[in-house]
Scaffold this motif. Structure first.
Motif, PDB file in Angstrom:
ATOM      1  N   TYR A 196      41.045  30.663  36.106  1.00 48.96           N
ATOM      2  CA  TYR A 196      40.443  31.437  37.038  1.00 48.96           C
ATOM      3  C   TYR A 196      41.285  32.722  37.518  1.00 48.96           C
ATOM      4  O   TYR A 196      41.030  33.640  37.558  1.00 48.96           O
ATOM      5  N   THR A 247      39.916  35.789  35.364  1.00 47.75           N
ATOM      6  CA  THR A 247      39.213  36.560  36.175  1.00 47.75           C
ATOM      7  C   THR A 247      38.474  38.075  36.643  1.00 47.75           C
ATOM      8  O   THR A 247      37.987  38.393  36.218  1.00 47.75           O
ATOM      9  N   ASP A 248      39.871  38.062  37.433  1.00 46.58           N
ATOM     10  CA  ASP A 248      39.934  39.604  37.694  1.00 46.58           C
ATOM     11  C   ASP A 248      40.380  40.382  36.841  1.00 46.58           C
ATOM     12  O   ASP A 248      40.818  41.890  37.541  1.00 46.58           O
ATOM     13  N   GLY A 249      40.459  40.040  35.830  1.00 43.96           N
ATOM     14  CA  GLY A 249      40.793  41.492  34.792  1.00 43.96           C
ATOM     15  C   GLY A 249      42.630  42.039  35.107  1.00 43.96           C
ATOM     16  O   GLY A 249      42.428  41.608  36.055  1.00 43.96           O
ATOM     17  N   PRO A 250      42.535  42.909  33.996  1.00 40.40           N
ATOM     18  CA  PRO A 250      42.156  43.062  33.106  1.00 40.40           C
ATOM     19  C   PRO A 250      42.159  42.128  31.386  1.00 40.40           C
ATOM     20  O   PRO A 250      41.688  42.959  31.085  1.00 40.40           O
ATOM     21  N   ARG A 252      42.893  39.514  29.550  1.00 41.70           N
ATOM     22  CA  ARG A 252      41.438  38.533  28.212  1.00 41.70           C
ATOM     23  C   ARG A 252      42.021  36.955  27.638  1.00 41.70           C
ATOM     24  O   ARG A 252      43.227  37.308  27.412  1.00 41.70           O
ATOM     25  N   PRO A 263      45.794  48.826  36.359  1.00 47.38           N
ATOM     26  CA  PRO A 263      44.342  49.230  37.047  1.00 47.38           C
ATOM     27  C   PRO A 263      45.064  50.225  36.794  1.00 47.38           C
ATOM     28  O   PRO A 263      46.208  50.667  37.514  1.00 47.38           O
TER      29      PRO A 263
END
Length: 81
Positions: A50, A53-56, A58, A79
């Motif tokens: 969870y 989920t907003d990355g970046p 993996r 980011p």
């Protein structure tokens, strides 16, 4: 030769400590680095994916090895902005 993954040991700690330790490691890791979180709290199986989920970053995989979760994550680019 591929460098060894960074190991984050959060065994024996309950939520949210495993996720917080992983988040700290992700902040300082270089893009493409692999981090392995070791956690005995079963909630890490839910919390970590969870959190990613907003990355970046993996999620590579989650393994249960004798009651200890081994969660492997590859860092992504920070980011911009």
């Amino acid at each position: 030769m591929t460098p060894a993954p960074l190991l984050v040991d959060a065994r024996g700690h309950r939520c949210p400590v495993p996720s917080l330790r992983l988040a700290r490691a992700l902040e300082v890791a270089a893009p493409g680095e692999v981090i392995v979180l070791m956690a005995s709290d079963p909630m890490a199986r839910i919390d970590v994916p969870y959190m990613l989920t907003d990355g970046p970053h993996r999620l590579i995989g989650i393994e249960d090895v004798g009651g200890v979760l081994r969660i492997t994550v590859e860092t992504g680019a920070a980011p911009s902005g």
